[in-house]
Design an enzyme around this catalytic site. Structure first.
Site: not given
Ligand code: AMP
Length: 305
Positions: A35-38, A42, A66, A156, A191
């Protein structure tokens, strides 16, 4: 780090054509849905994809489906320029960032993908429509990019278990790769939502991981009662006034089913409110008799003992 050409796609037809063309050249396509804001979490997924695949696609889509009605969709952090710079620096081949109208010409969509059972507990109990939104968008993204390796974070863990089950049940031609949970040096799970925390909350948040480690320590010392491990973790989180427990649960890591004993592949998962920000974290345990292996994630520094 490389400085490769990263092409940006906003339409389904164009990213599908690029993935088809890559496979026609013999390339293995790797996709990282986000969902970005990498952040570093990520990036670790992108690096895993880069090392294992020939054509790496990062999807950036803040999926409205979601988010619950009173959640943070409107203020979810975004940084398109920063995200594209990060993708370029990691040598990503393609970024797919469609507008909402491209993925959902009609909103809400009439077709929803629902995985029964695994979605009822933990985050599914607190956020009843969340996982239907996740599984629907992941099904669409995997259908758009076609046969691929798809990278998900163990941050997650419930989502990963659900996506694994869904791709198996629906015969989706994707190899699902689970990647380690990446932490800040002080142990807080990385996060995008950490950006919401003020200074006091940010200082309190690492207690979440400390509490999980206390639970793991108890298991190392022989505790096998799931309720007692949960109580240790909950007690430590509740001792920090800035934190409020949503759930603390030990569950089977693969089925997300309830357990009474800590044995086999176990997830100790938490969701905690820090102010109005809801943070999730977990540790995974493999327990066979006296032998305990704990997956605490990467990137953090163990405190000097
Ligand atoms: P999100 O942008 O939060 O939807 O996350 C996108 C992907 O990055 C998902 O598969 C998350 O599980 C993974 N992700 C987010 N934060 C972390 C983290 N701290 N460590 C590992 N994977 C992450």
């Amino acid at each position: 780090m490389t400085d490769a050409m990263t092409e940006v796609f906003t339409t389904i037809a164009s990213i599908r054509a690029a993935c088809d063309a890559a496979r026609a050249r013999g390339a293995v396509v790797g996709v990282v849905p986000t969902m970005g804001y990498l952040h570093d979490g990520h990036l670790s997924l992108m690096r895993a994809a880069r090392s294992e695949c020939d054509f790496v696609v990062v999807t950036i889509f803040v999926n409205p489906l979601q988010f619950g009605p009173n959640e943070d969709l409107d203020r979810y952090p975004r940084d398109v320029d920063g995200d594209l710079a990060a993708c370029r620096a990691e040598g990503v081949d393609a970024v797919f960032m469609p507008p909402v109208s491209e993925l959902y010409p009609e909103y809400p969509p009439r077709t929803i993908v629902h995985v029964a059972g695994l979605t009822d507990a933990l985050c599914g109990a607190s956020r009843p429509t969340h996982f239907d939104g996740v599984t629907t968008v992941v099904t669409k993204l995997l259908s758009i990019v076609g046969p691929c390796h798809a990278y998900f974070g163990r941050k997650d863990a419930q989502q990963l278990a659900i996506v694994r089950r869904m791709t198996a049940d629906l015969d989706i031609p994707a190899v699902i790769v689970g990647c380690p949970l990446v932490r800040e040096a002080d142990g807080l799970a990385r996060s995008s939502r950490n950006a919401y925390l003020d200074e006091t909350q940010r200082a309190a948040a690492p207690t979440i991981f400390k509490a999980l480690r206390a639970g793991v320590a108890a298991v190392h010392e022989g505790e096998r009662d799931a309720r007692r491990v949960e109580a240790i973790v909950r007690g430590m989180i509740e001792s920090e006034p800035e934190l409020r427990v949503d759930y603390v649960e030990a569950r089977n890591a693969d089925t997300i089913g309830t357990i009474d004993r800590i044995a086999g592949h176990v997830l100790v998962a938490v969701a905690v409110f820090c102010g109005s920000t809801r943070l999730i974290d977990n540790v995974a345990l493999d327990v066979c008799g006296d032998e305990v292996t704990a997956d605490l994630g990467t990137g953090w520094q163990a405190p000097a003992s």
